[in-house]
Motif scaffolding. Structure first.
Motif, short mmCIF file in Angstrom:
data_model
loop_
_atom_site.label_atom_id
_atom_site.label_comp_id
_atom_site.label_asym_id
_atom_site.label_seq_id
_atom_site.Cartn_x
_atom_site.Cartn_y
_atom_site.Cartn_z
N MET A 1 0.84 -1.20 0.00
CA MET A 1 0.00 0.00 0.00
C MET A 1 0.88 1.25 0.00
O MET A 1 1.87 1.34 0.71
N THR A 2 0.51 2.21 -0.84
CA THR A 2 1.16 3.52 -0.84
C THR A 2 0.22 4.52 -0.18
O THR A 2 -0.98 4.50 -0.41
N VAL A 3 0.79 5.39 0.63
CA VAL A 3 0.01 6.39 1.35
C VAL A 3 0.40 7.78 0.87
O VAL A 3 1.59 8.14 0.89
N VAL A 4 -0.59 8.53 0.42
CA VAL A 4 -0.38 9.90 -0.07
C VAL A 4 -1.02 10.87 0.91
O VAL A 4 -2.20 10.73 1.25
N LEU A 23 -0.23 19.03 11.89
CA LEU A 23 0.15 18.39 10.64
C LEU A 23 1.45 17.61 10.80
O LEU A 23 1.59 16.50 10.27
N GLN A 24 2.40 18.17 11.52
CA GLN A 24 3.65 17.46 11.77
C GLN A 24 3.41 16.18 12.55
O GLN A 24 4.00 15.13 12.25
N ARG A 25 2.52 16.24 13.53
CA ARG A 25 2.20 15.04 14.31
C ARG A 25 1.54 13.98 13.43
O ARG A 25 1.85 12.79 13.53
N LEU A 30 1.41 8.76 10.50
CA LEU A 30 1.00 8.01 9.31
C LEU A 30 2.17 7.58 8.44
O LEU A 30 2.05 6.63 7.67
N ARG A 31 3.26 8.32 8.50
CA ARG A 31 4.45 8.05 7.70
C ARG A 31 4.10 7.86 6.22
O ARG A 31 4.33 6.80 5.63
N PRO A 32 3.52 8.87 5.58
CA PRO A 32 3.13 8.75 4.17
C PRO A 32 4.34 8.60 3.26
O PRO A 32 5.47 9.00 3.61
N GLY A 61 8.94 15.19 6.96
CA GLY A 61 9.73 13.97 6.84
C GLY A 61 9.20 12.95 5.85
O GLY A 61 9.43 11.74 6.01
N VAL A 62 8.50 13.41 4.82
CA VAL A 62 7.95 12.50 3.81
C VAL A 62 9.03 12.22 2.75
O VAL A 62 9.66 13.17 2.27
#
Length: 264
Positions: A1-4, A23-25, A30-32, A61-62
């Motif tokens: 699965m890819t998360v966007v 948003l940072q949290r 979720l580590r997209p 950190g994406v």
């Protein structure tokens, strides 16, 4: 699965610190795989606003970023810059590419620039862009979720937003549907929703969704909706998740999950 993680209409210069931290949290939790920014990064295309946006986006950190400008990212009051170097300040921070794509085995995202220096706020998709995107969609791999990202919407939910529709949107949607698009993603109007476009054009050859994001961190809220971002997950059960800022906890929370109707 890819998360966007889709972030739109941040309007840096009008950002809310509580939303930025939230948003940072969320990104840390979720580590997209991809940060997709669908325009209106800044409020007035000022260097300090672009610089702040760059810092915040990088702090998420994406691993990959795909960023396109919105109408607010072109100088409004500097007529010379708007006429001759409309994307100069954007390019200084994010590079010269105003369009791009991201590809994995299960995902293809094509992002295009729909802003124009000769338009105050309205967007436009050119015949050349329509053709180029359709050609790329036609070469998508089997099993890929196929998304096209723009700034202005291709479908709206209120009569007052009809004038905000992307110019050329019907021709684009019809052509891209034939080429295999699954959804068109946008922002601009600060309202989050997912619409099946067969409601608008019943004769489309396949199911296509319009995915809209709210404003991620700006105080320019609309419709009684707090700051909002979208999370798109690929796979056989592809979904669009809407995450809204909970003002009480200062964190984004999942408020809606919409399955994407993907035809193969």
């Amino acid at each position: 699965m890819t998360v966007v993680l889709q972030v739109s209409d941040t309007h840096f210069g009008t950002e809310r610190p509580v939303a930025v931290v939230a948003l940072q949290r969320l990104s840390a939790e979720l580590r997209p795989d991809l940060l997709l920014v669908t325009g209106d990064i800044t409020q007035r295309a000022r260097p300090a606003q672009f610089a702040r946006a760059k810092v915040v986006f990088d702090q998420l950190g994406v691993p990959a970023q795909l960023i396109i400008p919105g109408n607010h990212d072109i100088p409004l009051f500097n007529v010379f810059a708007r006429a001759f170097h409309p994307y100069g300040r954007f390019a200084e921070v994010f590079g010269n590419a105003l369009e791009g794509e991201y590809e994995r085995d299960d995902l293809l995202v094509i992002a295009i620039n729909t802003t124009r220096r000769y338009r105050h706020k309205h967007g436009e998709v050119s015949p050349e862009q329509i053709d180029r995107v359709a050609e790329r969609l036609s070469r998508a791999r089997p099993g890929q979720l196929r998304l096209v990202a723009v700034h202005q919407p291709v479908a709206v939910t209120t009569e007052s937003d009809i004038n905000n529709l992307l110019r050329g949107h019907e021709r684009a949607v019809r052509r891209w549907a034939v080429a295999g698009v699954d959804a068109v993603i946008g922002g601009h109007i600060h309202l989050p929703y997912v619409l099946p476009l067969k409601q608008t054009w019943p004769d489309l050859p396949r199911a296509v969704s319009a995915i809209q994001a709210g404003t991620a961190v700006s105080h320019r809220l609309r419709g009684g909706i707090s700051n909002s971002v979208n999370v798109i997950r690929t796979g056989p059960g592809a979904v669009v998740e809407r995450w809204d800022l909970d003002e009480g906890t200062g964190r984004f929370r999942l408020v809606q999950s919409t399955p994407l109707d993907v035809e193969r």
